[in-house]
Write a protein that holds these residues in place. Structure first.
Motif, PDB file in Angstrom:
ATOM      1  N   ASN A 327      26.973  69.004  25.560  1.00 45.17           N
ATOM      2  CA  ASN A 327      25.765  69.310  26.325  1.00 45.17           C
ATOM      3  C   ASN A 327      24.540  69.373  25.420  1.00 45.17           C
ATOM      4  O   ASN A 327      23.473  68.842  25.762  1.00 45.17           O
ATOM      5  CB  ASN A 327      25.922  70.647  27.061  1.00 45.17           C
ATOM      6  CG  ASN A 327      26.636  70.498  28.391  1.00 45.17           C
ATOM      7  OD1 ASN A 327      26.549  69.464  29.035  1.00 45.17           O
ATOM      8  ND2 ASN A 327      27.353  71.524  28.800  1.00 45.17           N
ATOM      9  N   LEU A 367      27.924  65.488  34.785  1.00 50.52           N
ATOM     10  CA  LEU A 367      27.486  66.357  33.689  1.00 50.52           C
ATOM     11  C   LEU A 367      26.487  65.622  32.794  1.00 50.52           C
ATOM     12  O   LEU A 367      25.446  66.169  32.401  1.00 50.52           O
ATOM     13  CB  LEU A 367      28.719  66.797  32.889  1.00 50.52           C
ATOM     14  CG  LEU A 367      28.566  67.786  31.728  1.00 50.52           C
ATOM     15  CD1 LEU A 367      29.877  68.539  31.546  1.00 50.52           C
ATOM     16  CD2 LEU A 367      28.213  67.081  30.427  1.00 50.52           C
ATOM     17  N   ASN A 371      22.356  66.439  32.405  1.00 52.02           N
ATOM     18  CA  ASN A 371      21.713  66.657  31.110  1.00 52.02           C
ATOM     19  C   ASN A 371      20.488  65.767  30.944  1.00 52.02           C
ATOM     20  O   ASN A 371      19.413  66.220  30.528  1.00 52.02           O
ATOM     21  CB  ASN A 371      22.704  66.357  29.980  1.00 52.02           C
ATOM     22  CG  ASN A 371      23.521  67.560  29.569  1.00 52.02           C
ATOM     23  OD1 ASN A 371      23.016  68.459  28.924  1.00 52.02           O
ATOM     24  ND2 ASN A 371      24.776  67.579  29.953  1.00 52.02           N
ATOM     25  N   LEU A 414      23.154  73.696  34.747  1.00 52.71           N
ATOM     26  CA  LEU A 414      23.963  72.784  33.945  1.00 52.71           C
ATOM     27  C   LEU A 414      25.248  73.453  33.479  1.00 52.71           C
ATOM     28  O   LEU A 414      26.339  72.864  33.562  1.00 52.71           O
ATOM     29  CB  LEU A 414      23.153  72.305  32.735  1.00 52.71           C
ATOM     30  CG  LEU A 414      23.922  71.508  31.672  1.00 52.71           C
ATOM     31  CD1 LEU A 414      24.485  70.219  32.263  1.00 52.71           C
ATOM     32  CD2 LEU A 414      23.026  71.210  30.477  1.00 52.71           C
ATOM     33  N   THR A 418      29.008  72.434  34.414  1.00 51.99           N
ATOM     34  CA  THR A 418      29.908  72.078  33.313  1.00 51.99           C
ATOM     35  C   THR A 418      31.245  72.797  33.433  1.00 51.99           C
ATOM     36  O   THR A 418      32.315  72.183  33.281  1.00 51.99           O
ATOM     37  CB  THR A 418      29.256  72.415  31.957  1.00 51.99           C
ATOM     38  OG1 THR A 418      28.055  71.664  31.797  1.00 51.99           O
ATOM     39  CG2 THR A 418      30.209  72.107  30.805  1.00 51.99           C
TER      40      THR A 418
END
Length: 435
Positions: A327, A367, A371, A414, A418
């Motif tokens: 990430n 994911l 980002n 996020l 995740t």
């Protein structure tokens, strides 16, 4: 020196230096990849290999969806669809404090989901909402921050060109599954923006708009139904197996064009300019995919993804730490690189690591795009940030501070996405698109 290390250094140094001196990213990647190939083979073989990989990279039926969705977005941007979606969003959010800010967020989600472009949403919806909010006494910095922060939701809510690119480079991950997986994360993005806007609106004393009657609301909804039906027709057709994503993109073009002619907002004489605008954008995207395919081949040939994956796994075997590191890498990359090249370059590197941890490729795709959505509103490159500031006629430094609460909430969302993969995978599983 090991070939993988040598090639990695060549790519890093050449691409980095060219970007620092202002060379377009596609040219930087192309030159870096060409020099890297020349370090592995002679000139004749390097030229043949480069041209073959570039052609192979863009020789995909699925890839045809991108120019069609881009054209549909340009048509909708010029075809009076944005204002109808704004009016519909105003009915939905009119009773909340700071109703015009919430209208902007909902309209960006609707328009972005139809056009598949965060930049188009920021330009079309922001251009409509900014004067209205200024007239009602909203601070321009606040209005611009709301518009910029909410526009990327359309990159997650289908149809999404970025998810199509990920499907292509990830080895054929189902586009339909990716589209369905994007709904809840996209809605979470919009919800996060609305939560921030709610508290800031109360702080600044912005009022709601509760003057619309039921009859007026019904008329607004009826007026917006033809525009909203585009989502139902395209996504419903793809999920139902009636047509592919590529065929759906062509249907989106025809539908948007017919709707614009019915609204009399586009005339035949406007078509050359619309086609030229969409062709320019398409050319940039397709060329980027072509040169990135050369880089991907070079990295695969020298096993750079495997080397980096092993280095990361040697550093830590803790899945939580690895996900946090990935990430962080993607957040940093997103601040310097547009989503399309970032997906093309880093999917082959990071996806094998994710698969080794047992992460579903659909979940990893969401994911990754989430980002990179944050990167689109982050300096120094952030395209949505630049467009939103231009629409609001503000300097970037004036908007950064109001954007900070939205950044914070986006990062929290996020982390939730995740570590709770069911948010991305529930709908595709219910529709039997993945196991």
């Amino acid at each position: 020196m090991d070939a993988a290390v040598q090639v990695a250094l060549i790519l890093l140094v050449i691409v980095g230096v060219l970007l620092l001196i202002g060379t377009p990213i596609s040219i930087s990647i192309g030159i870096g990849s060409a020099v890297a190939i020349l370090s592995l083979m002679d000139l004749d073989k390097a030229m043949i290999t480069s041209s073959q990989r570039m052609f192979t990279g863009i020789n995909s039926f699925s890839l045809l969806a991108i120019p069609f969705f881009i054209l549909a977005g340009v048509i909708m941007n010029n075809g009076g669809i944005a204002i109808r979606l704004v009016n519909c969003a105003k009915v939905v959010s009119g009773r909340l404090p700071g109703s015009l800010a919430h209208t902007n967020i909902v309209a960006n989600m609707l328009f972005g989901s139809i056009s598949g472009s965060a930049v188009a949403a920021a330009a079309a919806v922001g251009g409509t909402m900014s004067p209205l909010q200024e007239k009602e006494g909203y601070k321009r910095e606040f209005s611009a921050a709301v518009n910029i922060a909410s526009a990327p939701a359309g990159m997650l809510i289908p149809p999404s060109n970025t998810l199509i690119v990920y499907s292509l480079v990830s080895g054929g991950t189902s586009v339909a599954a990716l589209f369905m997986a994007g709904y809840l994360p996209g809605l979470l993005w919009g919800l996060g923006c609305m939560i921030v806007a709610y508290f800031l609106a109360r702080k600044y004393g912005y009022k709601n708009d509760n003057g619309i009657s039921f009859k007026q609301a019904l008329l607004v909804f009826l007026d917006a139904i033809p525009s909203l039906l585009l989502i139902v027709i395209v996504i419903g057709g793809i999920i139902g197996g009636v047509f592919t994503a590529t065929e759906g993109s062509a249907i989106a073009v025809v539908y948007a064009l017919l709707l614009s002619f019915i609204y009399r907002t586009i005339k035949v004489r406007d078509l050359p300019k619309i086609l030229l605008d969409s062709t320019r954008t398409t050319a940039i995207v397709i060329f980027m995919i072509g040169v990135s395919s050369i880089m991907s081949w070079v990295m695969a040939f020298t096993n750079i993804p495997g080397m980096l994956a092993q280095a990361l796994l040697d550093f830590t075997s803790n899945p939580i730490m690895i996900l946090l590191i990935m990430n962080l890498i993607l957040l940093v990359i997103g601040t310097f690189m547009d989503p399309t090249p970032a997906v093309l370059i880093f999917t082959p590197i990071l996806l094998p690591i994710a698969l080794s941890l047992g992460i579903d490729p659909v979940h990893f795709g969401i994911l990754m795009v989430f980002n990179l959505c944050i990167g689109t509103i982050t300096p120094p490159v952030g395209p949505v940030l630049f467009v939103g500031c231009k629409v609001a006629n503000l300097k970037i430094e004036n908007v950064i501070r109001p954007l900070l609460p939205f950044f914070a909430v986006a990062v929290v969302m996020l982390l939730i996405i995740t570590f709770i993969p069911e948010i991305s995978l529930t709908i595709p599983r219910l529709l039997d698109l993945i196991k």
